[in-house]
Write an enzyme that holds these catalytic residues in place. Structure first.
Site, PDB file in Angstrom:
ATOM      1  N   HIS A 155      63.862  51.757 131.924  1.00  0.00           N
ATOM      2  CA  HIS A 155      63.269  52.965 131.349  1.00  0.00           C
ATOM      3  C   HIS A 155      61.776  52.743 131.078  1.00  0.00           C
ATOM      4  O   HIS A 155      60.949  53.616 131.366  1.00  0.00           O
ATOM      5  CB  HIS A 155      63.978  53.347 130.046  1.00  0.00           C
ATOM      6  CG  HIS A 155      65.406  53.705 130.217  1.00  0.00           C
ATOM      7  ND1 HIS A 155      66.411  53.164 129.428  1.00  0.00           N
ATOM      8  CD2 HIS A 155      66.030  54.540 131.075  1.00  0.00           C
ATOM      9  CE1 HIS A 155      67.582  53.669 129.791  1.00  0.00           C
ATOM     10  NE2 HIS A 155      67.375  54.505 130.798  1.00  0.00           N
ATOM     11  N   LYS A 160      79.514  63.151 122.354  1.00  0.00           N
ATOM     12  CA  LYS A 160      79.401  61.743 122.696  1.00  0.00           C
ATOM     13  C   LYS A 160      78.890  60.951 121.491  1.00  0.00           C
ATOM     14  O   LYS A 160      77.870  61.301 120.901  1.00  0.00           O
ATOM     15  CB  LYS A 160      78.408  61.625 123.854  1.00  0.00           C
ATOM     16  CG  LYS A 160      78.540  60.419 124.717  1.00  0.00           C
ATOM     17  CD  LYS A 160      77.588  60.562 125.895  1.00  0.00           C
ATOM     18  CE  LYS A 160      77.620  59.389 126.800  1.00  0.00           C
ATOM     19  NZ  LYS A 160      76.650  59.494 127.873  1.00  0.00           N
ATOM     20  N   ARG A 183      68.123  54.807 140.456  1.00  0.00           N
ATOM     21  CA  ARG A 183      68.446  53.444 140.859  1.00  0.00           C
ATOM     22  C   ARG A 183      69.141  53.397 142.210  1.00  0.00           C
ATOM     23  O   ARG A 183      69.054  52.416 142.921  1.00  0.00           O
ATOM     24  CB  ARG A 183      69.359  52.780 139.816  1.00  0.00           C
ATOM     25  CG  ARG A 183      68.672  52.513 138.492  1.00  0.00           C
ATOM     26  CD  ARG A 183      69.653  52.050 137.431  1.00  0.00           C
ATOM     27  NE  ARG A 183      70.631  53.119 137.237  1.00  0.00           N
ATOM     28  CZ  ARG A 183      71.879  52.934 136.853  1.00  0.00           C
ATOM     29  NH1 ARG A 183      72.333  51.726 136.622  1.00  0.00           N
ATOM     30  NH2 ARG A 183      72.693  53.958 136.688  1.00  0.00           N
ATOM     31  N   SER A 224      72.191  51.174 130.959  1.00  0.00           N
ATOM     32  CA  SER A 224      72.525  51.179 129.533  1.00  0.00           C
ATOM     33  C   SER A 224      73.998  50.858 129.305  1.00  0.00           C
ATOM     34  O   SER A 224      74.348  50.164 128.357  1.00  0.00           O
ATOM     35  CB  SER A 224      72.175  52.532 128.912  1.00  0.00           C
ATOM     36  OG  SER A 224      70.786  52.725 128.913  1.00  0.00           O
TER      37      SER A 224
END
Length: 153
Positions: free
Chosen positions: A18, A42, A91, A129
């Site tokens: 990040h 979440k 990614r 993450s």
């Protein structure tokens, strides 16, 4: 006109990947707002307020970077901030498939917003993450994946 980009995400936690996207994005934008989205469905693994402080400390020498949290549609937040760009890192092709759909919805909500994708630097591509959370959950060292020294809160 000032080129403001919103870099949205859960950043749970904020990784070196990040950080790389933000630093590279500063070559394209006058200001980058790191937006930590709150998701009522979440539960965060790392607490929000300490994560915000760690990110702020990471970019203390970069006045063009600031951190906010939000509980709204990303496109609405971008509009409120005067951000005409959303900055996202990719990614792999899986990330692209996911991000492509989100970018289309963001344009539907805020027609003037453009999503700008930066390909993650190769040496950082394996970092995610979720992997860092798993390592931490099972007592493994995570500092080598983070742009700050992690401390339990």
């Amino acid at each position: 006109m000032k080129r403001i980009a919103l870099f949205p995400g859960s950043f749970d936690p904020f990784t070196k990947g990040h950080e790389d996207i933000v630093l590279r994005g500063l070559r394209l934008f006058d200001e980058i707002v790191i937006g930590i989205g709150r998701n009522a469905n979440k539960q965060r693994y790392f607490a929000l307020e300490p994560m915000m402080r760690l990110i702020e400390e990471t970019f203390r020498d970069y006045p063009a970077v600031r951190v906010v949290s939000y509980d709204d549609l990303t496109a609405n937040v971008a509009r409120q901030l005067g951000a005409r760009f959303l900055l996202r890192g990719l990614r792999n092709t899986t990330d692209f498939e996911y991000e492509n759909g989100i970018s289309q919805v963001n344009r539907f909500v805020y027609e003037e917003v453009e999503t700008v994708f930066l390909i993650t630097s190769p040496h950082l591509a394996p970092i995610s993450s979720s992997i860092i959370r798993d390592l931490h959950r099972y007592g493994k060292e995570i500092d080598s994946f983070l742009p700050y020294k992690f401390q339990e809160t």
